[in-house]
Design an enzyme around this catalytic site. Structure first.
Site, mmCIF file in Angstrom:
data_model
loop_
_atom_site.group_PDB
_atom_site.id
_atom_site.type_symbol
_atom_site.label_atom_id
_atom_site.label_comp_id
_atom_site.label_asym_id
_atom_site.label_seq_id
_atom_site.Cartn_x
_atom_site.Cartn_y
_atom_site.Cartn_z
ATOM 1 N N HIS A 166 5.515 42.618 79.285
ATOM 2 C CA HIS A 166 6.868 43.126 79.762
ATOM 3 C C HIS A 166 6.890 44.512 78.755
ATOM 4 O O HIS A 166 7.619 45.315 79.382
ATOM 5 C CB HIS A 166 7.970 42.133 79.137
ATOM 6 C CG HIS A 166 9.450 42.435 79.850
ATOM 7 N ND1 HIS A 166 10.443 41.899 79.464
ATOM 8 C CD2 HIS A 166 9.561 43.373 80.661
ATOM 9 C CE1 HIS A 166 11.252 42.561 80.212
ATOM 10 N NE2 HIS A 166 10.970 43.144 81.083
ATOM 11 N N GLU A 171 7.919 33.515 81.944
ATOM 12 C CA GLU A 171 8.723 33.420 80.493
ATOM 13 C C GLU A 171 7.952 32.351 79.793
ATOM 14 O O GLU A 171 7.897 31.079 80.085
ATOM 15 C CB GLU A 171 10.002 33.022 80.725
ATOM 16 C CG GLU A 171 10.801 34.258 81.562
ATOM 17 C CD GLU A 171 11.097 35.321 80.453
ATOM 18 O OE1 GLU A 171 10.928 35.077 79.282
ATOM 19 O OE2 GLU A 171 11.941 36.234 80.778
ATOM 20 N N HIS A 180 6.128 37.395 79.435
ATOM 21 C CA HIS A 180 7.573 37.741 78.745
ATOM 22 C C HIS A 180 7.446 36.650 77.400
ATOM 23 O O HIS A 180 6.886 35.721 77.581
ATOM 24 C CB HIS A 180 8.549 37.497 79.612
ATOM 25 C CG HIS A 180 8.664 38.318 80.800
ATOM 26 N ND1 HIS A 180 9.645 39.336 80.806
ATOM 27 C CD2 HIS A 180 7.978 38.068 81.976
ATOM 28 C CE1 HIS A 180 9.373 39.937 82.191
ATOM 29 N NE2 HIS A 180 8.395 39.150 82.808
ATOM 30 N N TYR A 181 8.076 37.033 76.567
ATOM 31 C CA TYR A 181 8.809 35.677 75.699
ATOM 32 C C TYR A 181 10.264 35.671 76.122
ATOM 33 O O TYR A 181 10.892 36.556 76.521
ATOM 34 C CB TYR A 181 8.312 35.874 74.195
ATOM 35 C CG TYR A 181 9.105 37.026 73.376
ATOM 36 C CD1 TYR A 181 10.623 37.458 73.480
ATOM 37 C CD2 TYR A 181 8.308 37.653 72.554
ATOM 38 C CE1 TYR A 181 10.906 38.442 72.714
ATOM 39 C CE2 TYR A 181 8.846 38.416 71.589
ATOM 40 C CZ TYR A 181 10.241 38.890 71.790
ATOM 41 O OH TYR A 181 10.641 40.115 71.025
ATOM 42 N N THR A 182 10.653 34.494 75.890
ATOM 43 C CA THR A 182 12.415 34.303 76.181
ATOM 44 C C THR A 182 13.106 34.811 75.210
ATOM 45 O O THR A 182 14.370 35.257 75.776
ATOM 46 C CB THR A 182 12.626 32.809 76.249
ATOM 47 O OG1 THR A 182 12.286 32.040 74.792
ATOM 48 C CG2 THR A 182 11.829 31.845 77.255
ATOM 49 N N ASP A 236 8.276 42.235 74.071
ATOM 50 C CA ASP A 236 7.579 40.995 74.483
ATOM 51 C C ASP A 236 6.268 41.076 75.330
ATOM 52 O O ASP A 236 6.208 41.774 76.114
ATOM 53 C CB ASP A 236 8.867 39.987 75.086
ATOM 54 C CG ASP A 236 9.518 40.534 76.468
ATOM 55 O OD1 ASP A 236 9.936 41.499 76.238
ATOM 56 O OD2 ASP A 236 9.217 39.806 77.237
#
Length: 254
Positions: free
Chosen positions: A141, A99, A34-36, A151
């Site tokens: 994700h 993340e 994921h990215y945040t 993401d």
């Protein structure tokens, strides 16, 4: 609850209250990146350990490559949300979630720094030393929630991870001039595309009609595997890249 980090690479152990046992004793066989999507890593970390957020992840990697663990790998973190892959809908029980700090598409979407990518590589390989995760189950994700999530996005260097032995990858077929398949098309070629996407793992119905659901899945595929153009149209580059990945996964193509 784990009392210390599972990974020796974790510089910090900041336990999140947002976890529970994996359902039916599920052993993780999937890794989801994921990215945040938040402007600061500190804000993301605080959100992931806030009981009111109802979200968490096993690991957080900041821009400098510093790794924080928040949920033990044996536990079910809450990072996948409503999702689907290869017939599975409880991806939280099936997976470990990482993340990766990046503000994301809503905040100018900067590149992922080299220090951060090196840390992600090392962490993935470290997780593999404890869990049997097939390369085709290292996912974005956006792969498991097309249309809902973007993401870690088209700037994330999946090719780099693949060179380190992480994830399924092939060099994308170059872009061409063909318009490809798109919204409203209805044909056996659309059905073949849908079958291939479904076989690969995406949640798509085989209807022979190129509707919005198919378009969002194609966008997700492109965001991960054919990043040069994210338009939801199944041009030759997209379709042949997908065919190559299916052949690699089956062992028919190295």
């Amino acid at each position: 609850m784990t009392a210390a980090p599972d990974s020796k690479l974790a510089a910090h152990w900041v336990p999140s209250p947002n976890f529970e046992p994996r359902r039916d004793g599920r052993v993780p066989d999937t890794l989801i990146l994921h990215y945040t999507g938040m402007e600061s890593c500190e804000a993301a970390r605080d959100w992931l350990v806030n009981v009111e957020s109802k979200v968490s992840a096993h690991y957080l990697v900041d821009f400098a490559g510093v790794i924080t663990q928040m949920v033990g790998e044996a536990e079910r973190a809450w990072h996948a949300g409503q999702s689907f892959w290869s017939g599975e809908t409880d991806l939280n029980s099936a997976s470990i979630g990482i993340e990766i700090h990046n503000p994301g598409h809503d905040f100018d979407y900067p590149p992922f720094p080299d220090e951060q990518m090196r840390a992600v590589e090392a962490l993935c390989l470290d997780i593999f030393s404890r869990h049997a995760i097939p390369r085709e189950r290292v996912l974005a994700h956006s792969d498991i929630a097309p249309g809902r999530k973007r993401d870690p996005g088209e700037r994330f260097d999946w090719a780099r991870l693949a060179r380190a032995g992480i994830g399924l990858w092939t060099e994308p077929v170059p872009l061409g001039e063909d318009a490809g398949l798109g919204l409203g098309d209805e044909s056996e070629a659309v059905a073949e595309l849908q079958r291939d996407l479904k076989d690969f793992g995406y949640g798509v119905e085989v209807t022979s009609t190129y509707a919005r659901g198919t378009e969002t899945v194609v966008e997700a595929f492109q965001r991960h595997y054919r990043q040069a153009r994210i338009d939801g149209r199944a041009d030759r580059s997209t379709r042949e890249t997908l065919k190559r990945l299916l052949a690699i996964r089956s062992g028919a193509l190295v």
